[in-house]
Design a protein around this motif. Sequence first.
Motif, PDB file in Angstrom:
ATOM      1  N   HIS A  62       0.837  -1.201   0.000  1.00  0.00           N
ATOM      2  CA  HIS A  62       0.000   0.000   0.000  1.00  0.00           C
ATOM      3  C   HIS A  62       0.871   1.249   0.000  1.00  0.00           C
ATOM      4  CE1 HIS A  62       0.805  -0.521   4.349  1.00  0.00           C
ATOM      5  NE2 HIS A  62       0.636   0.793   4.438  1.00  0.00           N
ATOM      6  N   VAL A  63       0.221   2.374  -0.216  1.00  0.00           N
ATOM      7  CA  VAL A  63       0.872   3.689  -0.169  1.00  0.00           C
ATOM      8  C   VAL A  63       0.702   4.252   1.235  1.00  0.00           C
ATOM      9  CG1 VAL A  63       0.886   6.029  -1.118  1.00  0.00           C
ATOM     10  CG2 VAL A  63       0.422   4.072  -2.610  1.00  0.00           C
ATOM     11  N   VAL A  64       1.742   4.863   1.748  1.00  0.00           N
ATOM     12  CA  VAL A  64       1.692   5.437   3.091  1.00  0.00           C
ATOM     13  C   VAL A  64       0.594   6.501   3.152  1.00  0.00           C
ATOM     14  CG1 VAL A  64       2.977   6.729   4.834  1.00  0.00           C
ATOM     15  CG2 VAL A  64       4.127   4.961   3.486  1.00  0.00           C
ATOM     16  N   TYR A  65      -0.251   6.420   4.164  1.00  0.00           N
ATOM     17  CA  TYR A  65      -1.338   7.393   4.340  1.00  0.00           C
ATOM     18  C   TYR A  65      -0.758   8.760   4.702  1.00  0.00           C
ATOM     19  CZ  TYR A  65      -5.502   9.610   6.287  1.00  0.00           C
ATOM     20  OH  TYR A  65      -6.536  10.488   6.554  1.00  0.00           O
ATOM     21  N   GLN A  66      -1.269   9.810   4.061  1.00  0.00           N
ATOM     22  CA  GLN A  66      -0.799  11.168   4.319  1.00  0.00           C
ATOM     23  C   GLN A  66      -1.979  12.132   4.416  1.00  0.00           C
ATOM     24  OE1 GLN A  66       3.037  13.060   2.707  1.00  0.00           O
ATOM     25  NE2 GLN A  66       1.486  14.031   1.448  1.00  0.00           N
ATOM     26  N   GLY A  67      -2.925  11.801   5.220  1.00  0.00           N
ATOM     27  CA  GLY A  67      -4.046  12.703   5.453  1.00  0.00           C
ATOM     28  C   GLY A  67      -5.037  12.707   4.316  1.00  0.00           C
ATOM     29  N   PRO A  68      -6.161  13.412   4.488  1.00  0.00           N
ATOM     30  CA  PRO A  68      -7.198  13.443   3.454  1.00  0.00           C
ATOM     31  C   PRO A  68      -6.728  14.068   2.144  1.00  0.00           C
ATOM     32  CG  PRO A  68      -8.036  14.232   5.570  1.00  0.00           C
ATOM     33  CD  PRO A  68      -6.555  14.121   5.708  1.00  0.00           C
ATOM     34  N   GLU A  69      -5.730  14.942   2.221  1.00  0.00           N
ATOM     35  CA  GLU A  69      -5.273  15.606   0.995  1.00  0.00           C
ATOM     36  C   GLU A  69      -4.431  14.693   0.121  1.00  0.00           C
ATOM     37  OE1 GLU A  69      -2.205  16.153   4.150  1.00  0.00           O
ATOM     38  OE2 GLU A  69      -4.391  16.367   4.034  1.00  0.00           O
ATOM     39  N   GLY A  70      -3.828  13.668   0.680  1.00  0.00           N
ATOM     40  CA  GLY A  70      -3.055  12.716  -0.110  1.00  0.00           C
ATOM     41  C   GLY A  70      -1.796  13.323  -0.700  1.00  0.00           C
ATOM     42  N   TYR A  71      -1.483  12.909  -1.933  1.00  0.00           N
ATOM     43  CA  TYR A  71      -0.269  13.353  -2.619  1.00  0.00           C
ATOM     44  C   TYR A  71      -0.658  14.100  -3.893  1.00  0.00           C
ATOM     45  CZ  TYR A  71       1.839   9.910   0.486  1.00  0.00           C
ATOM     46  OH  TYR A  71       2.220   9.196   1.599  1.00  0.00           O
ATOM     47  N   PRO A  72      -0.011  15.227  -4.173  1.00  0.00           N
ATOM     48  CA  PRO A  72      -0.404  16.018  -5.345  1.00  0.00           C
ATOM     49  C   PRO A  72       0.088  15.396  -6.642  1.00  0.00           C
ATOM     50  CG  PRO A  72       1.498  17.015  -4.285  1.00  0.00           C
ATOM     51  CD  PRO A  72       1.089  15.849  -3.413  1.00  0.00           C
ATOM     52  N   PRO A 201      -6.980   9.341  -0.607  1.00  0.00           N
ATOM     53  CA  PRO A 201      -7.561   8.106  -0.071  1.00  0.00           C
ATOM     54  C   PRO A 201      -8.690   7.586  -0.955  1.00  0.00           C
ATOM     55  CG  PRO A 201      -7.166   9.658   1.709  1.00  0.00           C
ATOM     56  CD  PRO A 201      -6.857  10.393   0.431  1.00  0.00           C
ATOM     57  N   GLY A 202      -8.673   6.283  -1.189  1.00  0.00           N
ATOM     58  CA  GLY A 202      -9.638   5.656  -2.075  1.00  0.00           C
ATOM     59  C   GLY A 202      -9.082   5.375  -3.451  1.00  0.00           C
ATOM     60  N   LYS A 203      -7.913   5.966  -3.792  1.00  0.00           N
ATOM     61  CA  LYS A 203      -7.278   5.726  -5.080  1.00  0.00           C
ATOM     62  C   LYS A 203      -6.080   4.799  -4.917  1.00  0.00           C
ATOM     63  CE  LYS A 203      -8.688  10.040  -7.301  1.00  0.00           C
ATOM     64  NZ  LYS A 203      -8.227  11.214  -8.082  1.00  0.00           N
ATOM     65  N   SER A 204      -5.612   4.247  -6.038  1.00  0.00           N
ATOM     66  CA  SER A 204      -4.506   3.294  -6.020  1.00  0.00           C
ATOM     67  C   SER A 204      -3.522   3.627  -7.126  1.00  0.00           C
ATOM     68  CB  SER A 204      -5.025   1.861  -6.216  1.00  0.00           C
ATOM     69  OG  SER A 204      -5.982   1.524  -5.237  1.00  0.00           O
ATOM     70  N   VAL A 205      -2.279   3.208  -6.938  1.00  0.00           N
ATOM     71  CA  VAL A 205      -1.268   3.314  -7.988  1.00  0.00           C
ATOM     72  C   VAL A 205      -1.079   1.924  -8.597  1.00  0.00           C
ATOM     73  CG1 VAL A 205      -0.067   5.293  -7.019  1.00  0.00           C
ATOM     74  CG2 VAL A 205       0.578   3.007  -6.301  1.00  0.00           C
ATOM     75  N   THR A 206      -0.814   1.888  -9.889  1.00  0.00           N
ATOM     76  CA  THR A 206      -0.617   0.618 -10.589  1.00  0.00           C
ATOM     77  C   THR A 206       0.875   0.340 -10.728  1.00  0.00           C
ATOM     78  OG1 THR A 206      -0.879   1.842 -12.664  1.00  0.00           O
ATOM     79  CG2 THR A 206      -2.793   0.666 -11.831  1.00  0.00           C
ATOM     80  N   LEU A 207       1.274  -0.879 -10.416  1.00  0.00           N
ATOM     81  CA  LEU A 207       2.684  -1.262 -10.419  1.00  0.00           C
ATOM     82  C   LEU A 207       2.861  -2.575 -11.174  1.00  0.00           C
ATOM     83  CD1 LEU A 207       3.406  -0.708  -6.610  1.00  0.00           C
ATOM     84  CD2 LEU A 207       3.858   0.917  -8.455  1.00  0.00           C
ATOM     85  N   THR A 208       4.086  -2.753 -11.700  1.00  0.00           N
ATOM     86  CA  THR A 208       4.457  -4.006 -12.351  1.00  0.00           C
ATOM     87  C   THR A 208       5.653  -4.608 -11.629  1.00  0.00           C
ATOM     88  OG1 THR A 208       3.645  -3.322 -14.527  1.00  0.00           O
ATOM     89  CG2 THR A 208       5.269  -5.084 -14.473  1.00  0.00           C
ATOM     90  N   PHE A 209       5.556  -5.889 -11.267  1.00  0.00           N
ATOM     91  CA  PHE A 209       6.643  -6.618 -10.622  1.00  0.00           C
ATOM     92  C   PHE A 209       7.215  -7.612 -11.635  1.00  0.00           C
ATOM     93  CE2 PHE A 209       4.170  -4.997  -7.187  1.00  0.00           C
ATOM     94  CZ  PHE A 209       5.026  -4.830  -6.109  1.00  0.00           C
ATOM     95  N   GLU A 210       8.534  -7.528 -11.865  1.00  0.00           N
ATOM     96  CA  GLU A 210       9.227  -8.462 -12.757  1.00  0.00           C
ATOM     97  C   GLU A 210      10.192  -9.300 -11.938  1.00  0.00           C
ATOM     98  OE1 GLU A 210      10.035  -6.440 -16.847  1.00  0.00           O
ATOM     99  OE2 GLU A 210      10.262  -4.885 -15.301  1.00  0.00           O
ATOM    100  N   PHE A 211      10.321 -10.573 -12.300  1.00  0.00           N
ATOM    101  CA  PHE A 211      11.087 -11.531 -11.510  1.00  0.00           C
ATOM    102  C   PHE A 211      12.204 -12.139 -12.352  1.00  0.00           C
ATOM    103  CE2 PHE A 211       6.598 -11.482 -10.372  1.00  0.00           C
ATOM    104  CZ  PHE A 211       6.652 -11.090  -9.045  1.00  0.00           C
ATOM    105  N   SER A 212      13.361 -12.362 -11.718  1.00  0.00           N
ATOM    106  CA  SER A 212      14.526 -12.871 -12.428  1.00  0.00           C
ATOM    107  C   SER A 212      14.475 -14.379 -12.640  1.00  0.00           C
ATOM    108  CB  SER A 212      15.800 -12.519 -11.652  1.00  0.00           C
ATOM    109  OG  SER A 212      15.787 -13.141 -10.365  1.00  0.00           O
ATOM    110  N   ASN A 213      13.539 -15.068 -12.013  1.00  0.00           N
ATOM    111  CA  ASN A 213      13.482 -16.527 -12.132  1.00  0.00           C
ATOM    112  C   ASN A 213      12.647 -16.995 -13.317  1.00  0.00           C
ATOM    113  OD1 ASN A 213      10.956 -15.828 -11.223  1.00  0.00           O
ATOM    114  ND2 ASN A 213      11.056 -17.013  -9.316  1.00  0.00           N
TER     115      ASN A 213
END
Length: 243
Positions: A62-72, A201-213
């Motif tokens: 998850h993303v660290v919570y930073q109040g109702p204003e979130g991150y700009p 709050p209520g939104k999400s960031v999309t991430l991609t995880f790549e693996f060396s195996n």
Amino acid sequence: MTRSISGTRHRAALLGGVALATALLVSGCGAGQIAETAAKAPSVSGVNVDSPAGSVLIRNLHVVYQGPEGYPAGGEAPLVMSLYNQSDEPVMVRITATPSAGPDNQSTLVSGSSVVFTDLTTPAVPPASPSAPASPSAAASPTATGTASPSAPAASASPTTPPAPATRPAVIEIPALGSFVISGTGDELLQVEGLNAALTPGKSVTLTFEFSNGEPPLVTTAPTGVPLSPAPRATSVTGDDGH
């Protein structure tokens, strides 16, 4: 007299049997019951996902919570997660930002330009270069009265801007049967940079995880964390008239 004693003993035996049956009934009802709190799973802010083959477990992402204003928009958002390697070989994991797609893009999903480790330790400010000595021609010439005219004050040196915090790509090596925990605090943070929209709050960031195996990449979302305590309630100010 004998009948009275016998009847008393009989009633006492009956009362003792009823009390024993009641005790057994109560204990039987309580046996096997589980407390409500024991049946609840511990609450976490993040998402739990596994790599396609299950060799790497991602927990509490998850993303660290930073109040109702979130991150700009355009800012950085620190991530929290725990990575567990279930295999007998070390695994390299690379985390990158994923462009959001679909009709939900503008409402709840946010993407970034990159995911990097950011060193927050204060970098050393390089020393200022020594000023050049004054040339002889810059010396004050004598005036008609024989006194030297004061020289113009030297221009103050412009303040030196400290360099930006050092960053490195979000590449993590997890030892065999080991783990790697990212807490979201400390001198080094794993951050999503260049948010394309405000991350509230209520939104999400999309991430991609790549693996060396050799496992296929994993695309997932990291929601914004929830506060550990409720926000303080607004207090109303009343005047002398009670309004």
